[in-house]
Each structure stands twice: as C-alpha cells, then as structure tokens.
Design an enzyme around this catalytic site. Structure first.
Site, PDB file in Angstrom:
ATOM      1  CG  ASN A 184      -1.853  -4.230   4.152  1.00  0.00           C
ATOM      2  OD1 ASN A 184      -2.332  -4.401   5.139  1.00  0.00           O
ATOM      3  ND2 ASN A 184      -2.402  -3.030   3.247  1.00  0.00           N
TER       4      ASN A 184
ATOM      5  CD  GLU B 169      -7.754   0.947   7.111  1.00  0.00           C
ATOM      6  OE1 GLU B 169      -8.654   1.220   5.785  1.00  0.00           O
ATOM      7  OE2 GLU B 169      -6.848   0.500   7.195  1.00  0.00           O
TER       8      GLU B 169
ATOM      9  CB  CYS C 268      -6.571   0.371   2.657  1.00  0.00           C
ATOM     10  SG  CYS C 268      -5.611   1.168   3.624  1.00  0.00           S
TER      11      CYS C 268
ATOM     12  CD  GLU D 272      -7.522   1.522  12.977  1.00  0.00           C
ATOM     13  OE1 GLU D 272      -7.558   0.609  13.713  1.00  0.00           O
ATOM     14  OE2 GLU D 272      -6.884   1.560  11.758  1.00  0.00           O
TER      15      GLU D 272
END
Length: 420
Positions: free
Chosen positions: A94, A195, A229, A400
């Site tokens: 994505n 993640e 997400c 992150e």
C-alpha cells in the site's frame, strides 16, 4: 556485528543526506502505475519517504550511550550503542516506497545492512528506491532486494525468519501474517518489529466542529482507497448529530470519482488486485445480508470499488469486525461517551483511533481511555517522521520513525571498567 561501512555521524550521515535530493526527483508515475493511487498522492508519498532519510541522517549523529555512576570506587560503567546486524525488511504494497524508506533509513542510520522483501504486487517501486540508494553512494551489498512470486512468498518469509545471519525481522502487514512470522522468529529468539493491521475507530461527539470532523473523516477513510492500516474503519457518531453528520458526509462521498490514478480527474484509484476487490465486495454483501443499509455506492467499479457508506449496523457484522482495507465507511450511532469508548475498545486491534470533540475535559478523558498506540484528537494526520508509529494489542510490537526508530536496529552494550 559491527557494520564496517558505518562511520558514526560522518559517512553514514552524508550518504543519507545525498540520497534525499535523488529521491525527491522521482516523478511518482511508477508508483501510480504499479499501486494505482492518484499521482498527486504518489508524489506525496515520495516526499514523505525522503523525510525519513532526512530525519535519520541527523539521528545517526545522536545515537548516544550513557555514563552510569558506579556504586563503588575504582570502577566505571558506561553504555555504547552498536548496530544489531542484518535487518530483513518485509514491506507491504500500500506504500511501496514509503514503508521501505521508513525501515531502511532507520536501519542504515543504526549501521545495519538490509535485505528488503517488497510485496509481490509492487516490487518495481522498491527496486527504484534501491537504485537511488546505490546512486547516493551507499556501498554495494549494504541494501539488497529479494523479489518473488506470490507462490514463493511463504518460502522467502520462512528463510528470512529462520536464517541465523538475520538479526531482526521488521514486518508491516496483516495481523495473521505477523503472528506467523513472530512464531518463526521465536525459534531463534530473533528480534522482531511488527507494524500490523488496525481496525481504527473514528468518533464524532456532539460537541465537535462537524465540518472539521467530516473533512477529517474523508481523509481518514478514503485515503489510498481505504487501503491503509490506520484507515478509519469503525465510525461512531453521537445520536443527536447523527443525521446532520451523515448528510454532510454522504454529500462529500458522492463527489469522489474512481478511475485511473494518472488522470487528475479521479480522487480514488483502483484496489490493488482482484482478490482485494472481491474481498471488499464480500464484506459489503454479507453485511447487507445481515441488515446493513447501503446509503451510497456498494458496487465494484472497473478495477476499483465505489466509495460506500453502510448504516443500520450491528457490531457482529463483517464490515464492523473485519479490517476492510477498502473504501467502505461503516457507521454506527451511539448515545454517550462511555458507550463510544467501550465500542471503540472492543477489538483485539489497537493501532490508531480518532475522535472529534470541542469539550476539553472530554478530549483529555477519551485520549487516555482509547486503547491504541496513536490517537488523533481533532486531527487525522498522525503519521509523520518525527512521531513514533506503532500500535497496542494485536497491532504490533515496537515503534517506527521518531527518536525511538533507531532502537529497533540497535544493541545497547554495557562496558564495566574495573581496576581504576
């Protein structure tokens, strides 16, 4: 394992800085052609990617150790930070430049070598990124790419998770795949950074600035055709403003056009592949069969899916329980704050959550009550280089970006010096 290419605060910083200009020169068309997102958004993703290299080019100069006061005389205690080793970076489709950039920049700043496994749907964007890294002067073999067909994904993932030369696996993707990779890494106690998926609530309280809330909802729901997400997946609107908000939102959604991302006429591109398109269609059909009402949209449109609004929901419907990863807005009415927070937290996911309110005390209470790693208070632009990105519960492990981003790829070593 100390990486010989790294010269703390000197060589690595200058090479990362030289990369930024090269990355910013990329047009973005390759990303649109491969992923489908509108060209303007693709160009935005490239700028976003460059921001990580800019950030970590500076952070690698601030990878500090500590001097620890000794409890006894004749002894010194201090820590130093060293590269973890080889980093396997498994990236999603994505954001095929943005996600590798977020991982690679931190790994390089820490002094690690990398093996990137791009998604099988979008390898070309990642390959282009690595070509630019090499042009910037990063030595050959420091950043590597391994591509594969869909049939070979499991074999490659298993190899990266079990190979003893790999020190960390960083993965962005679904919760289901994340659990599998975590299990594989556990056999050798390999470090993981995960993640994973979300099921983000988006709450609009009656005190909110409704126009701001609807504008935020449009971005949080339909960015990248809902394929992120942190997409707003479960929309909760307080009952006394429900009708007004639904009307405002519906008017905005009906203006969205689906088509070729190269053409500026379209605000939403196709879904990534037929499998995802069929999945979104299945979620809508099953929810409607259980009693959901289609306010607008609801059908496949070429390679995409119409921007869709579903109402009259119950919390056991697929559109509410599953991470849709598509342009479907599922809306539920609620009575009060306690009910909204309870519904929002009733999931094993906890990546992001959003809410709009003008009540200062409510804002303070709700932010602390929502079980998610990232909270948007009257704002949906939560992802930025300077801020930590990561979730609670089944939505992942680690952070992150931000000043914490180096931690995933570093070891902190204690040195105890005696006989002084």
């Amino acid at each position: 394992m100390v990486n010989p290419w790294r010269r703390r605060g000197e060589k690595s910083s200058s090479q990362l800085h030289s990369f930024i200009g090269l990355l910013r020169s990329v047009d973005g068309k390759i990303l649109t052609l491969e992923n489908g997102k509108p060209l303007e958004k693709a160009r935005g993703e490239i700028k976003f990617s460059a921001s990580f290299f800019h950030w970590f080019a500076e952070e690698c100069r601030r990878s500090y150790g500590d001097v620890i006061p000794s409890p006894v005389s004749g002894k010194e205690l201090f820590t130093i930070v060293e590269p973890l080793g080889v980093a396997a970076l498994i990236c999603p489709w994505n954001f095929p430049i943005g996600m590798p950039a977020r991982k690679v920049s931190a790994a390089l700043a820490a002094g690690c070598t990398c093996v990137i496994k791009p998604a099988e749907d979008t390898p070309l964007s990642t390959i282009e990124l690595v070509k630019i890294i090499q042009k910037a002067g990063i030595p050959q073999g420091v950043v590597n790419v391994i591509t594969c067909s869909r049939d070979n994904v499991q074999n490659i993932g298993t190899e990266l998770c079990t190979n003893p030369k790999v020190s960390i696996v960083s993965f962005t993707g679904s919760c289901e795949v994340g659990r599998t990779l975590y299990s594989l890494c556990g056999k050798s106690l390999k470090r993981v950074a995960l993640e994973l998926g979300g099921n983000a609530p988006f709450i609009i309280f009656s005190s909110a600035n409704l126009q701001s809330a609807v504008n935020g909802l449009m971005g949080a729901k339909f960015r990248n055709a809902g394929q992120t997400c942190v997409t707003a997946n479960r929309i909760l609107i307080q009952e006394d403003v429900y009708d007004e908000v639904l009307k405002m939102f519906t008017e905005q959604v009906k203006k969205l056009k689906v088509g070729n991302g190269i053409d500026a006429e379209f605000q939403q591109g196709p879904l990534i592949n037929n499998k995802q398109k069929e999945r979104v269609a299945r979620i809508v059909a099953e929810s409607v069969a259980k009693g959901a009402t289609v306010v607008c949209g609801g059908k496949q449109e070429g390679n995409g899916f119409e921007p869709t609004i579903l109402t009259d929901l119950t919390v056991d419907m697929p559109c509410w329980k599953e991470e849709i990863f598509g342009p479907v807005a599922s809306i539920l009415k609620f009575k009060d704050e306690a009910e909204a927070v309870n519904i929002a937290n009733n999931t094993d996911r906890g990546l992001a959550a959003y809410f709009y309110s003008s009540d200062y005390q409510q804002i303070s209470r709700v932010s602390r009550s929502l079980e998610a790693g990232m909270i948007g208070e009257n704002d949906v632009a939560i992802s930025t280089t300077e801020a930590p990105f990561g979730g609670y519960k089944s939505s992942g492990i680690g952070k992150e970006g931000s000043k914490y981003g180096l931690d995933e790829y570093s070891n902190r070593k204690l040195i105890c010096k005696g006989g002084l």
